[in-house]
Design a protein around this motif. Structure first.
Motif, PDB file in Angstrom:
ATOM      1  N   LEU A 123      32.371 -19.518  22.202  1.00 53.69           N
ATOM      2  CA  LEU A 123      30.990 -19.299  22.625  1.00 53.69           C
ATOM      3  C   LEU A 123      30.939 -18.559  23.953  1.00 53.69           C
ATOM      4  O   LEU A 123      31.659 -18.910  24.898  1.00 53.69           O
ATOM      5  N   ARG A 124      30.065 -17.572  24.054  1.00 49.83           N
ATOM      6  CA  ARG A 124      29.843 -16.867  25.321  1.00 49.83           C
ATOM      7  C   ARG A 124      28.679 -17.465  26.095  1.00 49.83           C
ATOM      8  O   ARG A 124      28.535 -17.236  27.290  1.00 49.83           O
ATOM      9  N   SER A 125      27.810 -18.176  25.395  1.00 46.14           N
ATOM     10  CA  SER A 125      26.675 -18.848  26.033  1.00 46.14           C
ATOM     11  C   SER A 125      26.663 -20.302  25.615  1.00 46.14           C
ATOM     12  O   SER A 125      26.963 -20.632  24.466  1.00 46.14           O
ATOM     13  N   LEU A 126      26.295 -21.184  26.547  1.00 44.99           N
ATOM     14  CA  LEU A 126      26.231 -22.611  26.247  1.00 44.99           C
ATOM     15  C   LEU A 126      24.799 -23.092  26.038  1.00 44.99           C
ATOM     16  O   LEU A 126      24.565 -24.286  25.901  1.00 44.99           O
ATOM     17  N   ALA A 127      23.840 -22.149  25.996  1.00 50.08           N
ATOM     18  CA  ALA A 127      22.445 -22.489  25.702  1.00 50.08           C
ATOM     19  C   ALA A 127      22.218 -22.307  24.207  1.00 50.08           C
ATOM     20  O   ALA A 127      22.011 -21.187  23.721  1.00 50.08           O
ATOM     21  N   VAL A 128      22.277 -23.393  23.449  1.00 50.31           N
ATOM     22  CA  VAL A 128      22.194 -23.346  21.994  1.00 50.31           C
ATOM     23  C   VAL A 128      20.754 -23.615  21.555  1.00 50.31           C
ATOM     24  O   VAL A 128      20.130 -24.586  21.987  1.00 50.31           O
ATOM     25  N   LEU A 129      20.239 -22.747  20.682  1.00 51.22           N
ATOM     26  CA  LEU A 129      18.856 -22.853  20.244  1.00 51.22           C
ATOM     27  C   LEU A 129      18.714 -23.341  18.803  1.00 51.22           C
ATOM     28  O   LEU A 129      17.678 -23.901  18.439  1.00 51.22           O
ATOM     29  N   HIS A 130      19.762 -23.130  17.985  1.00 54.64           N
ATOM     30  CA  HIS A 130      19.637 -23.477  16.565  1.00 54.64           C
ATOM     31  C   HIS A 130      21.018 -23.645  15.954  1.00 54.64           C
ATOM     32  O   HIS A 130      21.971 -22.963  16.343  1.00 54.64           O
ATOM     33  N   ILE A 131      21.119 -24.557  14.967  1.00 51.76           N
ATOM     34  CA  ILE A 131      22.345 -24.752  14.201  1.00 51.76           C
ATOM     35  C   ILE A 131      21.979 -24.931  12.733  1.00 51.76           C
ATOM     36  O   ILE A 131      20.992 -25.607  12.412  1.00 51.76           O
ATOM     37  N   CYS A 132      22.763 -24.313  11.835  1.00 52.37           N
ATOM     38  CA  CYS A 132      22.560 -24.529  10.411  1.00 52.37           C
ATOM     39  C   CYS A 132      23.885 -24.358   9.673  1.00 52.37           C
ATOM     40  O   CYS A 132      24.864 -23.870  10.243  1.00 52.37           O
ATOM     41  N   TRP A 133      23.907 -24.757   8.391  1.00 55.13           N
ATOM     42  CA  TRP A 133      25.104 -24.709   7.562  1.00 55.13           C
ATOM     43  C   TRP A 133      24.858 -23.852   6.331  1.00 55.13           C
ATOM     44  O   TRP A 133      23.737 -23.759   5.838  1.00 55.13           O
ATOM     45  N   ALA A 134      25.940 -23.269   5.799  1.00 52.41           N
ATOM     46  CA  ALA A 134      25.893 -22.659   4.477  1.00 52.41           C
ATOM     47  C   ALA A 134      25.987 -23.753   3.424  1.00 52.41           C
ATOM     48  O   ALA A 134      26.505 -24.845   3.693  1.00 52.41           O
ATOM     49  N   PRO A 135      25.490 -23.508   2.208  1.00 56.08           N
ATOM     50  CA  PRO A 135      25.636 -24.502   1.136  1.00 56.08           C
ATOM     51  C   PRO A 135      27.104 -24.812   0.873  1.00 56.08           C
ATOM     52  O   PRO A 135      27.989 -23.999   1.165  1.00 56.08           O
ATOM     53  N   PRO A 136      27.387 -25.984   0.325  1.00 56.64           N
ATOM     54  CA  PRO A 136      28.774 -26.354   0.029  1.00 56.64           C
ATOM     55  C   PRO A 136      29.447 -25.334  -0.880  1.00 56.64           C
ATOM     56  O   PRO A 136      28.818 -24.795  -1.792  1.00 56.64           O
ATOM     57  N   TRP A 137      30.711 -25.071  -0.628  1.00 53.61           N
ATOM     58  CA  TRP A 137      31.464 -24.119  -1.433  1.00 53.61           C
ATOM     59  C   TRP A 137      31.751 -24.713  -2.812  1.00 53.61           C
ATOM     60  O   TRP A 137      31.996 -25.910  -2.932  1.00 53.61           O
ATOM     61  N   PRO A 138      31.718 -23.900  -3.877  1.00 49.27           N
ATOM     62  CA  PRO A 138      32.052 -24.417  -5.220  1.00 49.27           C
ATOM     63  C   PRO A 138      33.438 -25.043  -5.242  1.00 49.27           C
ATOM     64  O   PRO A 138      34.365 -24.570  -4.580  1.00 49.27           O
ATOM     65  N   ARG A 139      33.583 -26.092  -6.022  1.00 44.33           N
ATOM     66  CA  ARG A 139      34.836 -26.839  -6.066  1.00 44.33           C
ATOM     67  C   ARG A 139      36.003 -26.016  -6.593  1.00 44.33           C
ATOM     68  O   ARG A 139      37.158 -26.282  -6.280  1.00 44.33           O
ATOM     69  N   ASP A 140      35.712 -24.990  -7.429  1.00 43.44           N
ATOM     70  CA  ASP A 140      36.782 -24.211  -8.035  1.00 43.44           C
ATOM     71  C   ASP A 140      37.110 -22.943  -7.248  1.00 43.44           C
ATOM     72  O   ASP A 140      37.840 -22.079  -7.736  1.00 43.44           O
ATOM     73  N   VAL A 141      36.564 -22.817  -6.032  1.00 47.56           N
ATOM     74  CA  VAL A 141      36.819 -21.642  -5.189  1.00 47.56           C
ATOM     75  C   VAL A 141      37.723 -22.026  -4.032  1.00 47.56           C
ATOM     76  O   VAL A 141      37.535 -23.072  -3.395  1.00 47.56           O
ATOM     77  N   TRP A 142      38.705 -21.180  -3.748  1.00 51.23           N
ATOM     78  CA  TRP A 142      39.616 -21.405  -2.632  1.00 51.23           C
ATOM     79  C   TRP A 142      39.829 -20.100  -1.859  1.00 51.23           C
ATOM     80  O   TRP A 142      39.962 -19.063  -2.465  1.00 51.23           O
ATOM     81  N   PRO A 143      39.813 -20.116  -0.516  1.00 48.05           N
ATOM     82  CA  PRO A 143      39.640 -21.317   0.318  1.00 48.05           C
ATOM     83  C   PRO A 143      38.182 -21.768   0.364  1.00 48.05           C
ATOM     84  O   PRO A 143      37.285 -20.951   0.253  1.00 48.05           O
ATOM     85  N   ARG A 144      37.989 -23.073   0.517  1.00 48.18           N
ATOM     86  CA  ARG A 144      36.649 -23.656   0.568  1.00 48.18           C
ATOM     87  C   ARG A 144      36.203 -23.731   2.015  1.00 48.18           C
ATOM     88  O   ARG A 144      36.292 -24.759   2.666  1.00 48.18           O
ATOM     89  N   TRP A 145      35.722 -22.590   2.544  1.00 51.21           N
ATOM     90  CA  TRP A 145      35.251 -22.567   3.920  1.00 51.21           C
ATOM     91  C   TRP A 145      34.078 -23.521   4.095  1.00 51.21           C
ATOM     92  O   TRP A 145      33.249 -23.678   3.202  1.00 51.21           O
ATOM     93  N   ARG A 146      33.980 -24.114   5.266  1.00 58.13           N
ATOM     94  CA  ARG A 146      32.821 -24.928   5.633  1.00 58.13           C
ATOM     95  C   ARG A 146      32.105 -24.176   6.747  1.00 58.13           C
ATOM     96  O   ARG A 146      32.383 -24.353   7.928  1.00 58.13           O
ATOM     97  N   LEU A 147      31.183 -23.307   6.336  1.00 60.43           N
ATOM     98  CA  LEU A 147      30.562 -22.365   7.256  1.00 60.43           C
ATOM     99  C   LEU A 147      29.369 -22.976   7.988  1.00 60.43           C
ATOM    100  O   LEU A 147      28.462 -23.532   7.367  1.00 60.43           O
ATOM    101  N   ALA A 148      29.388 -22.835   9.299  1.00 62.09           N
ATOM    102  CA  ALA A 148      28.252 -23.230  10.134  1.00 62.09           C
ATOM    103  C   ALA A 148      27.845 -22.044  10.984  1.00 62.09           C
ATOM    104  O   ALA A 148      28.661 -21.162  11.290  1.00 62.09           O
ATOM    105  N   PHE A 149      26.582 -22.013  11.389  1.00 60.57           N
ATOM    106  CA  PHE A 149      26.051 -20.925  12.199  1.00 60.57           C
ATOM    107  C   PHE A 149      25.282 -21.496  13.379  1.00 60.57           C
ATOM    108  O   PHE A 149      24.669 -22.560  13.277  1.00 60.57           O
TER     109      PHE A 149
END
Length: 285
Positions: A123-149
């Motif tokens: 992080l270049r800034s420590l002033a956070v305004l929002h957090i969200c996640w991507a939907p869960p990755w399908p079970r049959d897909v690899w790698p199963r990233w756990r994406l957050a924004f």
């Protein structure tokens, strides 16, 4: 009327929060006050068995009984107000919760919000305004990233490892106060991020690179992805609907709002005048 800034839904219930307090939401949008421990309340989110609140002086607090009793989370010696909370959407990873602070960056919990540790790498800034996640990755897909924004006051960030580390997204310039990930993300790879003065930004490569959309308002106050596909957003004057994140149409007769979320089969808008249902194309969403 109560000002509503944050909405959350899980098995624990459907809740609304704002500077005037926290409320459980009834089937018709009626609000019932829930006594909670934050004197300054900014955000709420829910897990399957608990509801969390973010604010000050406790940072994050959680309740296992629908808001009847509360416990303060351990906050890694961070006393900055928590202004955003987002629990991982994957049932298998529902023990992970991210919290964004006013000036100390991002805190991560691996025990369902009971204890948080600073995770600011990248992080270049420590002033956070929002957090969200991507939907869960399908079970049959690899790698199963756990994406957050995460949106900050100087850019937008992506974490492929559930918030352990962050990388600034290319092209995204501005203070990002809202974001939404397409419910069809694993097909479209679309992420939207909105700013207060620099418009709406679009990515179709899983949030790695963004470009500003020229045909959208400059001020984006609220943004949500719909379960069946598409998005709804609010500027300072009205609500807008898009089937794809690129093409937007104003919704006639809809007032602007501060937060949008789909819950209990409806789209809800929270504003300075309380909570209401949103009509899409003249029909109840």
């Amino acid at each position: 009327m109560s000002i509503i800034l944050s909405l959350s839904e899980a098995h624990a219930g459907f809740f609304a929060a704002g500077p005037q307090g926290m409320f459980s939401v009834g089937a018709e949008g009626n609000l019932t006050e829930v006594i909670q421990p934050e004197s300054h309340l900014y955000a709420t989110d829910s897990l399957d068995d608990r509801v969390l609140v973010g604010g000050a002086p406790h940072g994050v607090a959680f309740s296992r009984d629908g808001g009847q009793t509360w416990q303060a989370a351990w906050m890694d010696f961070v006393d900055s107000p928590v202004v955003a909370i987002a629990a991982a959407p994957d049932v298998a990873d529902s023990h992970i919760v991210l919290a964004g602070t006013e000036d100390k960056g991002i805190l991560r919990s691996a025990n369902r919000g009971e204890g948080f540790y600073v995770c600011n790498y990248g992080l270049r800034s420590l002033a956070v305004l929002h957090i969200c996640w991507a939907p869960p990755w399908p079970r049959d897909v690899w790698p199963r990233w756990r994406l957050a924004f995460a949106g900050t006051d100087e850019g937008f960030y992506r974490s492929p490892a559930a918030g352990r580390g962050w990388k600034r997204c290319e092209g995204a310039e501005g203070a990002f106060q809202v974001a939404a990930v397409d419910s069809r993300f694993h097909t479209t790879q679309i992420v939207l991020a909105g700013t207060e003065t620099d418009g709406l930004w679009f990515s179709d490569d899983q949030g790695r690179r963004f470009r500003r959309l020229d045909n959208t308002p400059e001020q984006i106050n609220a943004l949500t992805a719909l379960a069946g596909g598409g998005f709804v957003m609010s500027d300072s004057e009205t609500l807008w609907h898009s089937p794809d994140g690129l093409n937007w149409t104003p919704l006639q007769g809809e007032d602007p709002c501060l937060v949008l979320q789909e819950a209990v089969g409806k789209v809800w808008a929270g504003s300075q005048d309380g909570l209401r249902q949103v009509n899409l194309n003249g029909k109840s969403a």
